[in-house]
Design a protein around this motif. Structure first.
Motif, PDB file in Angstrom:
ATOM      1  N   GLY A 189       0.717  -9.527  15.178  1.00  0.00           N
ATOM      2  CA  GLY A 189      -0.125  -8.342  15.445  1.00  0.00           C
ATOM      3  C   GLY A 189       0.804  -7.059  15.361  1.00  0.00           C
ATOM      4  O   GLY A 189       0.187  -5.919  15.852  1.00  0.00           O
ATOM      5  N   GLN A 190       2.007  -6.979  15.341  1.00  0.00           N
ATOM      6  CA  GLN A 190       2.767  -6.195  15.164  1.00  0.00           C
ATOM      7  C   GLN A 190       2.722  -5.187  13.878  1.00  0.00           C
ATOM      8  O   GLN A 190       2.315  -6.269  12.644  1.00  0.00           O
ATOM      9  CB  GLN A 190       4.240  -6.298  15.067  1.00  0.00           C
ATOM     10  CG  GLN A 190       4.654  -6.896  16.555  1.00  0.00           C
ATOM     11  CD  GLN A 190       5.938  -7.665  16.595  1.00  0.00           C
ATOM     12  OE1 GLN A 190       6.247  -8.427  15.711  1.00  0.00           O
ATOM     13  NE2 GLN A 190       6.719  -7.283  17.613  1.00  0.00           N
ATOM     14  N   ILE A 191       3.025  -3.969  13.713  1.00  0.00           N
ATOM     15  CA  ILE A 191       2.622  -3.279  12.501  1.00  0.00           C
ATOM     16  C   ILE A 191       4.144  -2.754  11.754  1.00  0.00           C
ATOM     17  O   ILE A 191       5.148  -2.528  12.685  1.00  0.00           O
ATOM     18  CB  ILE A 191       1.771  -1.979  12.754  1.00  0.00           C
ATOM     19  CG1 ILE A 191       0.708  -2.445  13.049  1.00  0.00           C
ATOM     20  CG2 ILE A 191       1.781  -1.033  11.440  1.00  0.00           C
ATOM     21  CD1 ILE A 191      -0.299  -1.480  13.525  1.00  0.00           C
ATOM     22  N   LEU A 192       4.291  -2.842  10.396  1.00  0.00           N
ATOM     23  CA  LEU A 192       5.570  -2.479   9.745  1.00  0.00           C
ATOM     24  C   LEU A 192       5.479  -1.070   9.546  1.00  0.00           C
ATOM     25  O   LEU A 192       4.700  -0.441   9.066  1.00  0.00           O
ATOM     26  CB  LEU A 192       5.542  -3.271   8.596  1.00  0.00           C
ATOM     27  CG  LEU A 192       6.985  -3.284   7.625  1.00  0.00           C
ATOM     28  CD1 LEU A 192       8.045  -3.630   8.272  1.00  0.00           C
ATOM     29  CD2 LEU A 192       6.606  -3.871   6.185  1.00  0.00           C
ATOM     30  N   ILE A 193       6.734  -0.506  10.050  1.00  0.00           N
ATOM     31  CA  ILE A 193       6.920   1.056   9.712  1.00  0.00           C
ATOM     32  C   ILE A 193       8.480   0.997   9.186  1.00  0.00           C
ATOM     33  O   ILE A 193       9.307   0.236   9.292  1.00  0.00           O
ATOM     34  CB  ILE A 193       6.688   1.795  11.123  1.00  0.00           C
ATOM     35  CG1 ILE A 193       7.881   1.447  12.057  1.00  0.00           C
ATOM     36  CG2 ILE A 193       5.574   1.886  11.391  1.00  0.00           C
ATOM     37  CD1 ILE A 193       8.120   2.504  13.180  1.00  0.00           C
ATOM     38  N   ALA A 194       8.517   2.124   8.504  1.00  0.00           N
ATOM     39  CA  ALA A 194       9.913   2.277   7.856  1.00  0.00           C
ATOM     40  C   ALA A 194      10.342   3.683   7.591  1.00  0.00           C
ATOM     41  O   ALA A 194       9.525   4.605   7.821  1.00  0.00           O
ATOM     42  CB  ALA A 194       9.569   1.745   6.348  1.00  0.00           C
ATOM     43  N   ARG A 195      11.657   3.903   7.913  1.00  0.00           N
ATOM     44  CA  ARG A 195      12.217   5.293   7.812  1.00  0.00           C
ATOM     45  C   ARG A 195      12.820   5.616   6.533  1.00  0.00           C
ATOM     46  O   ARG A 195      13.464   4.929   5.889  1.00  0.00           O
ATOM     47  CB  ARG A 195      13.201   5.191   8.792  1.00  0.00           C
ATOM     48  CG  ARG A 195      13.872   6.727   9.236  1.00  0.00           C
ATOM     49  CD  ARG A 195      14.752   6.706  10.394  1.00  0.00           C
ATOM     50  NE  ARG A 195      15.960   5.952  10.013  1.00  0.00           N
ATOM     51  CZ  ARG A 195      16.986   5.353  10.890  1.00  0.00           C
ATOM     52  NH1 ARG A 195      16.703   5.706  11.980  1.00  0.00           N
ATOM     53  NH2 ARG A 195      17.917   4.880  10.387  1.00  0.00           N
ATOM     54  N   GLU A 200       8.170  -3.801  -4.890  1.00  0.00           N
ATOM     55  CA  GLU A 200       9.359  -2.788  -5.576  1.00  0.00           C
ATOM     56  C   GLU A 200      10.241  -2.364  -4.439  1.00  0.00           C
ATOM     57  O   GLU A 200      11.436  -2.452  -4.528  1.00  0.00           O
ATOM     58  CB  GLU A 200       8.614  -1.747  -6.314  1.00  0.00           C
ATOM     59  CG  GLU A 200       8.190  -2.062  -7.670  1.00  0.00           C
ATOM     60  CD  GLU A 200       7.614  -0.985  -8.114  1.00  0.00           C
ATOM     61  OE1 GLU A 200       7.668   0.062  -7.850  1.00  0.00           O
ATOM     62  OE2 GLU A 200       6.965  -1.024  -9.234  1.00  0.00           O
ATOM     63  N   GLU A 201       9.510  -1.784  -3.329  1.00  0.00           N
ATOM     64  CA  GLU A 201      10.246  -1.104  -2.168  1.00  0.00           C
ATOM     65  C   GLU A 201      11.068  -1.880  -1.419  1.00  0.00           C
ATOM     66  O   GLU A 201      11.997  -1.463  -0.424  1.00  0.00           O
ATOM     67  CB  GLU A 201       9.525  -0.126  -1.730  1.00  0.00           C
ATOM     68  CG  GLU A 201       9.270   1.283  -2.808  1.00  0.00           C
ATOM     69  CD  GLU A 201       8.536   2.268  -1.947  1.00  0.00           C
ATOM     70  OE1 GLU A 201       8.141   2.168  -0.513  1.00  0.00           O
ATOM     71  OE2 GLU A 201       8.271   3.350  -2.473  1.00  0.00           O
ATOM     72  N   MET A 202      10.057  -2.994  -0.902  1.00  0.00           N
ATOM     73  CA  MET A 202      10.516  -3.952   0.018  1.00  0.00           C
ATOM     74  C   MET A 202      11.092  -5.411  -0.260  1.00  0.00           C
ATOM     75  O   MET A 202      11.292  -6.268   0.726  1.00  0.00           O
ATOM     76  CB  MET A 202       9.776  -3.843   1.353  1.00  0.00           C
ATOM     77  CG  MET A 202       9.632  -2.324   2.025  1.00  0.00           C
ATOM     78  SD  MET A 202       8.769  -2.522   3.320  1.00  0.00           S
ATOM     79  CE  MET A 202       9.464  -0.689   4.315  1.00  0.00           C
ATOM     80  N   GLU A 203      10.556  -5.879  -1.389  1.00  0.00           N
ATOM     81  CA  GLU A 203      10.513  -7.147  -1.943  1.00  0.00           C
ATOM     82  C   GLU A 203       9.597  -8.197  -0.878  1.00  0.00           C
ATOM     83  O   GLU A 203      10.241  -9.275  -0.861  1.00  0.00           O
ATOM     84  CB  GLU A 203      12.253  -7.647  -1.943  1.00  0.00           C
ATOM     85  CG  GLU A 203      12.899  -6.869  -3.050  1.00  0.00           C
ATOM     86  CD  GLU A 203      14.351  -7.166  -3.133  1.00  0.00           C
ATOM     87  OE1 GLU A 203      14.643  -8.401  -2.535  1.00  0.00           O
ATOM     88  OE2 GLU A 203      15.046  -6.605  -4.034  1.00  0.00           O
ATOM     89  N   VAL A 241      11.534 -11.633   2.307  1.00  0.00           N
ATOM     90  CA  VAL A 241      12.354 -11.300   3.314  1.00  0.00           C
ATOM     91  C   VAL A 241      12.528  -9.689   3.027  1.00  0.00           C
ATOM     92  O   VAL A 241      12.933  -9.359   1.860  1.00  0.00           O
ATOM     93  CB  VAL A 241      13.704 -11.645   3.245  1.00  0.00           C
ATOM     94  CG1 VAL A 241      14.616 -11.349   4.262  1.00  0.00           C
ATOM     95  CG2 VAL A 241      13.555 -13.333   3.627  1.00  0.00           C
ATOM     96  N   ILE A 242      12.365  -8.756   3.916  1.00  0.00           N
ATOM     97  CA  ILE A 242      12.351  -7.296   3.413  1.00  0.00           C
ATOM     98  C   ILE A 242      13.882  -6.892   3.053  1.00  0.00           C
ATOM     99  O   ILE A 242      14.938  -7.064   3.776  1.00  0.00           O
ATOM    100  CB  ILE A 242      12.053  -6.514   4.792  1.00  0.00           C
ATOM    101  CG1 ILE A 242      10.738  -6.777   5.016  1.00  0.00           C
ATOM    102  CG2 ILE A 242      12.296  -5.045   4.632  1.00  0.00           C
ATOM    103  CD1 ILE A 242      10.068  -6.231   6.397  1.00  0.00           C
ATOM    104  N   PHE A 295      13.762  -0.317   9.144  1.00  0.00           N
ATOM    105  CA  PHE A 295      12.198  -0.734   9.605  1.00  0.00           C
ATOM    106  C   PHE A 295      12.007  -1.388  10.647  1.00  0.00           C
ATOM    107  O   PHE A 295      13.248  -1.826  11.244  1.00  0.00           O
ATOM    108  CB  PHE A 295      11.950  -1.668   8.218  1.00  0.00           C
ATOM    109  CG  PHE A 295      12.512  -3.172   8.414  1.00  0.00           C
ATOM    110  CD1 PHE A 295      11.549  -4.067   8.944  1.00  0.00           C
ATOM    111  CD2 PHE A 295      13.463  -3.298   7.859  1.00  0.00           C
ATOM    112  CE1 PHE A 295      12.229  -5.341   9.178  1.00  0.00           C
ATOM    113  CE2 PHE A 295      14.003  -4.696   7.892  1.00  0.00           C
ATOM    114  CZ  PHE A 295      13.256  -5.686   8.752  1.00  0.00           C
ATOM    115  N   ARG A 296      10.920  -1.420  11.317  1.00  0.00           N
ATOM    116  CA  ARG A 296      10.662  -1.975  12.621  1.00  0.00           C
ATOM    117  C   ARG A 296       9.261  -2.712  12.479  1.00  0.00           C
ATOM    118  O   ARG A 296       8.500  -2.062  11.827  1.00  0.00           O
ATOM    119  CB  ARG A 296      10.658  -1.242  13.535  1.00  0.00           C
ATOM    120  CG  ARG A 296      12.004  -0.482  13.765  1.00  0.00           C
ATOM    121  CD  ARG A 296      13.024  -0.988  14.455  1.00  0.00           C
ATOM    122  NE  ARG A 296      14.251  -0.276  14.283  1.00  0.00           N
ATOM    123  CZ  ARG A 296      14.592   0.927  15.303  1.00  0.00           C
ATOM    124  NH1 ARG A 296      13.809   1.104  16.340  1.00  0.00           N
ATOM    125  NH2 ARG A 296      15.785   1.551  15.302  1.00  0.00           N
TER     126      ARG A 296
END
Length: 128
Positions: A14-20, A54-57, A91-92, A100-101
């Motif tokens: 239930g965690q959400i992916l965020i990226a900087r 493309e950006e995170m595979e 895998v990111i 990312f988190r």
């Protein structure tokens, strides 16, 4: 106006992916929900699948409209269209981001989000 898709990606916990955004990019150092510009004739779901590959595979499955936010960065009008998505596999590996988190909804307020994404942060906090 530029149409941009954003993915609210949840994992099995239930965690959400965020990226900087990495240095040298617009909104550098700000956190966002990953995604990208919608190409002409492309659906939001197709855009999100393409951009995340493309950006995170990683592979995702977009499944539900979450919200839309019109935002102006100076004279640039952005329409950010968010859809919820499920993380499928991969895998990111970061391309346009430097970090990312996976975070719980309650943790979202601890990060400095790009202005166009803030509305979605607030909506997610209300869901918890």
């Amino acid at each position: 106006m530029i149409e941009v898709a954003a993915a609210i990606i949840e994992n099995e916990q239930g965690q959400i992916l965020i990226a900087r955004r990495k240095k040298g990019k617009s909104q550098e150092g700000m956190w966002e929900f990953p995604g990208g510009k919608i190409e002409q004739g492309e659906s939001v779901h197709a855009c999100l699948r393409r951009e995340l590959l493309e950006e995170m595979e990683i592979e995702i499955l977009p499944h539900a409209f979450f919200g839309m936010n019109d935002h102006y960065y100076g004279s640039n009008h952005i329409r950010l269209i968010a859809h919820k998505a499920t993380y499928i596999s991969g895998v990111i590996h970061l391309v346009d981001h430097d970090d990312f988190r996976w975070v719980c909804r309650e943790e979202l307020k601890e990060f400095s989000f790009a202005p166009a994404d803030i509305m979605f942060v607030e909506m997610l906090e209300l869901e918890s």
